[in-house]
Design a protein around this motif. Structure first.
Motif, PDB file in Angstrom:
ATOM      1  N   THR A  77       0.812  -1.210   0.000  1.00  0.00           N
ATOM      2  CA  THR A  77       0.000   0.000   0.000  1.00  0.00           C
ATOM      3  C   THR A  77       0.847   1.263   0.000  1.00  0.00           C
ATOM      4  OG1 THR A  77      -0.178  -0.146   2.422  1.00  0.00           O
ATOM      5  CG2 THR A  77      -1.969  -1.091   1.124  1.00  0.00           C
ATOM      6  N   GLY A  78       2.152   1.117  -0.125  1.00  0.00           N
ATOM      7  CA  GLY A  78       3.029   2.271  -0.276  1.00  0.00           C
ATOM      8  C   GLY A  78       3.514   2.891   1.012  1.00  0.00           C
ATOM      9  N   ILE A  79       3.103   2.342   2.160  1.00  0.00           N
ATOM     10  CA  ILE A  79       3.480   2.952   3.430  1.00  0.00           C
ATOM     11  C   ILE A  79       4.989   2.888   3.649  1.00  0.00           C
ATOM     12  CG2 ILE A  79       3.229   2.824   5.941  1.00  0.00           C
ATOM     13  CD1 ILE A  79       0.778   3.872   4.482  1.00  0.00           C
ATOM     14  N   THR A  80       5.568   1.718   3.446  1.00  0.00           N
ATOM     15  CA  THR A  80       7.001   1.588   3.703  1.00  0.00           C
ATOM     16  C   THR A  80       7.829   2.363   2.679  1.00  0.00           C
ATOM     17  OG1 THR A  80       6.949  -0.493   2.479  1.00  0.00           O
ATOM     18  CG2 THR A  80       6.805  -0.623   4.861  1.00  0.00           C
ATOM     19  N   ALA A  81       7.388   2.390   1.426  1.00  0.00           N
ATOM     20  CA  ALA A  81       8.109   3.166   0.415  1.00  0.00           C
ATOM     21  C   ALA A  81       8.036   4.655   0.748  1.00  0.00           C
ATOM     22  CB  ALA A  81       7.529   2.902  -0.977  1.00  0.00           C
ATOM     23  N   LEU A 441       0.131   7.089  -2.166  1.00  0.00           N
ATOM     24  CA  LEU A 441      -0.754   6.548  -1.145  1.00  0.00           C
ATOM     25  C   LEU A 441      -2.209   6.630  -1.604  1.00  0.00           C
ATOM     26  CD1 LEU A 441       0.858   8.107   2.046  1.00  0.00           C
ATOM     27  CD2 LEU A 441       1.389   5.932   0.940  1.00  0.00           C
ATOM     28  N   ASN A 442      -3.032   5.725  -1.086  1.00  0.00           N
ATOM     29  CA  ASN A 442      -4.455   5.739  -1.429  1.00  0.00           C
ATOM     30  C   ASN A 442      -5.271   5.276  -0.227  1.00  0.00           C
ATOM     31  OD1 ASN A 442      -4.070   2.974  -1.328  1.00  0.00           O
ATOM     32  ND2 ASN A 442      -4.102   2.696  -3.536  1.00  0.00           N
ATOM     33  N   VAL A 443      -6.534   4.988  -0.463  1.00  0.00           N
ATOM     34  CA  VAL A 443      -7.414   4.586   0.632  1.00  0.00           C
ATOM     35  C   VAL A 443      -6.889   3.350   1.345  1.00  0.00           C
ATOM     36  CG1 VAL A 443      -9.731   3.755   1.191  1.00  0.00           C
ATOM     37  CG2 VAL A 443      -9.444   5.627  -0.423  1.00  0.00           C
ATOM     38  N   ARG A 444      -6.349   2.422   0.591  1.00  0.00           N
ATOM     39  CA  ARG A 444      -5.835   1.193   1.200  1.00  0.00           C
ATOM     40  C   ARG A 444      -4.626   1.466   2.091  1.00  0.00           C
ATOM     41  NH1 ARG A 444      -6.676  -1.992  -4.345  1.00  0.00           N
ATOM     42  NH2 ARG A 444      -8.889  -2.440  -4.121  1.00  0.00           N
ATOM     43  N   SER A 445      -3.885   2.519   1.775  1.00  0.00           N
ATOM     44  CA  SER A 445      -2.773   2.912   2.648  1.00  0.00           C
ATOM     45  C   SER A 445      -3.304   3.282   4.025  1.00  0.00           C
ATOM     46  CB  SER A 445      -2.018   4.099   2.047  1.00  0.00           C
ATOM     47  OG  SER A 445      -1.634   3.842   0.718  1.00  0.00           O
ATOM     48  N   LYS A 481      -8.193  -6.016   0.457  1.00  0.00           N
ATOM     49  CA  LYS A 481      -7.402  -6.017  -0.770  1.00  0.00           C
ATOM     50  C   LYS A 481      -6.152  -5.141  -0.687  1.00  0.00           C
ATOM     51  CE  LYS A 481     -11.372  -7.086  -3.724  1.00  0.00           C
ATOM     52  NZ  LYS A 481     -12.150  -6.712  -4.923  1.00  0.00           N
ATOM     53  N   CYS A 482      -5.679  -4.913   0.542  1.00  0.00           N
ATOM     54  CA  CYS A 482      -4.369  -4.262   0.687  1.00  0.00           C
ATOM     55  C   CYS A 482      -3.277  -5.205   0.194  1.00  0.00           C
ATOM     56  CB  CYS A 482      -4.125  -3.888   2.151  1.00  0.00           C
ATOM     57  SG  CYS A 482      -5.201  -2.583   2.756  1.00  0.00           S
TER      58      CYS A 482
END
Length: 637
Positions: A77-81, A441-445, A481-482
């Motif tokens: 979900t892009g958090i770590t990136a 980032l998006n909603v799943r983030s 669906k993350c």
């Protein structure tokens, strides 16, 4: 001596010795060695089948597997990136500041994610940052690994040895360690590791250039843009109110068939729905619209997506044809400036990616056009460009030939599916590595972050057992669906899971044969007459010695029950001895095989075994000294 009168105990020690030797020489994978040890204990009759396989039902094993899925959810979900990029931005061009930011960032992330997961997530960003400022990865990766090991002492879930030790206490009928209890010793040791690396350790690190570079997202996108001339072929179209496109689906608009234009993304105008609303309703609609916009951003539109007035369409097409749409279709045209807007931001998201695909000699698609072969429909992707040699070809008329290159865009799992069609296509580069570096980032983030916080709350306040909290978090990330079920299973380091599960029976074998009691009595008889600090030092040295040649997790599995038994013989509280087992195993800095984090950076940093010993020995001695000061105070004997 009792040992020589007990054949089962002798055989158990023999199996343990062979297991340790196999770990040292690394001729076989660690999990294979652990499985061989398990089978030897069963086939020799020391353990029953139930006892030998009990480790695979252990709650710690299940929790470790679930935590890998949680880490994958944060990555997907892009958090770590995003965190990695944020840390690197704070560093600027200073090597000292970069080193400090890398270590502090690693320690902070280790609070919530396992130390192994932390290093795996941040390593590409650290390597890229080192090259960007003209440094070498070898100057940063060992400090990151060692800090991750110390950061692994900040919470219960930060590393497998913590969970194994707490589980051993619970199994002995004692209270396990609390969620943040490890931070009592972990925080000062983490600060110590950072200070050591900044003041002394960095001078001991090798200046060694490793030719194996990790995937650079921006560089990969730049190369694709140059090869397929994307920079001059990307535009935004604003759909005016009177446009004939309004109300049509993409299939009905037929922009590809009529004009050779690919619609890459559609951004709806959230202000349109707010015009007639006011007050609370307007705020609710605004929030919902922002969330939907985040969800749609970068997503691949489908054939049934409806075009609405004031929509922004991101398209790829011939510049002359696109310019003519201003009057013909009633749209505003704006060229994309790739220097102001990176292509990775435009074309990539957590769900959608871009890849280059080569047609193989055995491909069943040779001789067919892209449309005739229905490649887009078969894989759920868009074929953006077709290149033959150095020349771009018309996608609709050109029949595919061996060696043709296709630029495709679609969901990351769709691109992975193309890669599985090895008889037909070869996917160039590393899409999987690219997907992990997307920062958007998006909603799943948001869902992933909230899930992580929920898991921490459940564990910190003992609302549910730790294993239930981690399983619940992993399941939520899959259901939202993350992370897909396939990605979830692939994310689990089965080698680590099997290693822990297969080594747990060794502790059981030592216990049922009396071997654990013999070792515990040896510790008591040798060191029990000395002041308690000597006993603590002996446990630490035994643990860290084994930890250098076999995994820190396996070391903890083996020694934690022995430490508990030694404490029982002395009539003292076992928590301090068990904590010293964990600290000794965690301070396994002197070999690349001691911990997963050491192994992860070994190749990327171009290190040798001697590098770990040179940098790790002083830190190990410092950790031992500080541990002997703090542990007896925090967990009195």
């Amino acid at each position: 001596m009792p040992m020589f009168d007990n054949p089962a105990m002798l055989l158990t020690f023999a199996i343990l010795a062979v297991t340790i030797l196999l770990f040292i020489f690394s001729k076989l994978r660690a999990d294979v060695v652990a499985l061989l040890s398990l089978l030897a204990l069963f086939l020799s009759g020391i353990l029953s089948s139930e006892q030998a396989l009990a480790g695979f039902a252990n709650s710690t094993v299940i929790m470790v597997a679930a935590l890998f899925v949680v880490g994958e959810g944060l990555s997907r979900t892009g958090i770590t990136a995003w965190l990695g990029q944020f840390f690197m931005q704070q560093a600027g061009d200073s090597e000292t500041r970069l080193l400090l930011v890398v270590m502090v960032g690693t320690a902070l992330l280790s609070i919530f994610v396992s130390n192994t997961g932390t290093v795996a997530m941040l390593m590409p960003a650290v390597v890229a940052a080192a090259w960007r400022i003209g440094g070498l990865p070898s100057k940063y990766l060992i400090p990151m690994a060692f800090t991750a090991s110390m950061g692994g002492l900040l919470t219960l879930i930060s590393s497998p040895p913590n969970m194994v030790a707490s589980s051993a206490l619970v199994n002995a009928g004692l209270g396990g360690f609390g969620f943040f209890e490890f931070s009592i010793i972990g925080l000062p040791l983490t600060v110590l590791a950072i200070a050591y690396m900044l003041l002394l350790g960095r001078r001991l690190l090798p200046a060694r250039e490793n030719t194996k570079r990790l995937v650079d997202l921006e560089q990969s996108m730049s190369q694709l843009a140059q090869s397929y001339q994307l920079a001059d072929r990307l535009f935004r179209l604003r759909v005016r109110n009177g446009s004939p496109l309004v109300g049509k689906t993409l299939a009905e608009a037929a922009l590809g068939q009529a004009y050779g234009i690919s619609v890459l993304a559609i951004q709806h105008d959230i202000n349109r729905e707010l015009a007639a609303a006011s007050g609370r309703q307007r705020r609710q609609q605004a929030l919902r619209g922002q969330l939907e916009r985040l969800q749609e951003e970068g997503a691949q539109p489908g054939a049934d997506t409806v075009i609405e007035a004031q929509d922004l369409l991101l398209v790829k097409g011939n510049p002359e044809i696109v310019a003519g749409l201003t009057y013909e279709l009633g749209v505003g045209v704006q060229a994309i400036d790739s220097e102001q807007e990176p292509l990775s931001d435009l074309l990539l998201s957590q769900e959608t990616g871009v890849a280059e695909v080569i047609v193989t000699p055995r491909s069943e698609y040779v001789g067919h056009t892209v449309s005739d072969a229905r490649i887009a429909d078969a894989f759920g992707i868009q074929v953006l460009s077709l290149r033959r040699g150095d020349k771009l070809m018309a996608r609709r008329e050109t029949r595919l030939a061996v060696g043709d290159s296709l630029l495709v865009r679609g969901k990351w799992e769709s691109i992975a599916r193309i890669g599985e069609e090895s008889d037909n296509f070869v996917v160039v580069g590393e899409p999987e590595a690219m997907a992990r570096q997307v920062v958007k980032l998006n909603v799943r983030s948001l869902v992933a972050v909230l899930t992580l916080l929920g898991m921490v709350v459940l564990m910190a306040f003992s609302i549910t057992p730790a294993v239930v909290a981690t399983l619940l978090a992993a399941l939520v990330l899959v259901l939202t669906k993350c992370v897909s079920p396939e990605e979830a299973y692939r994310s689990i380091s089965w080698q680590t899971v099997v290693l822990i599960a297969a080594m747990l029976p060794m502790g059981a074998a030592l216990e049922v044969t009396g071997g654990a009691a013999l070792i515990a009595n040896g510790l008591v008889s040798t060191l029990g007459a000395f002041p308690p600090i000597v006993l603590l030092a002996g446990v630490f040295l035994l643990s860290t010695t084994l930890g250098q040649v076999m995994s820190n997790t396996a070391t903890t599995v083996l020694l934690a029950p022995i430490a508990i038994q030694a404490a029982s013989s002395l009539g003292v509280a076992p928590q301090s001895l068990v904590m010293m087992v964990v600290l000794g195993a965690t301070a396994a800095f002197m070999t690349p095989i001691a911990t997963p984090v050491n192994t992860l950076v070994f190749v990327a940093g171009g290190y040798t075994w001697g590098d770990y010993a040179k940098v790790g020995l002083p830190l190990l001695l410092l950790v031992m000294a500080v541990s002997l000061l703090i542990v007896p105070l925090a967990w009195p004997l």
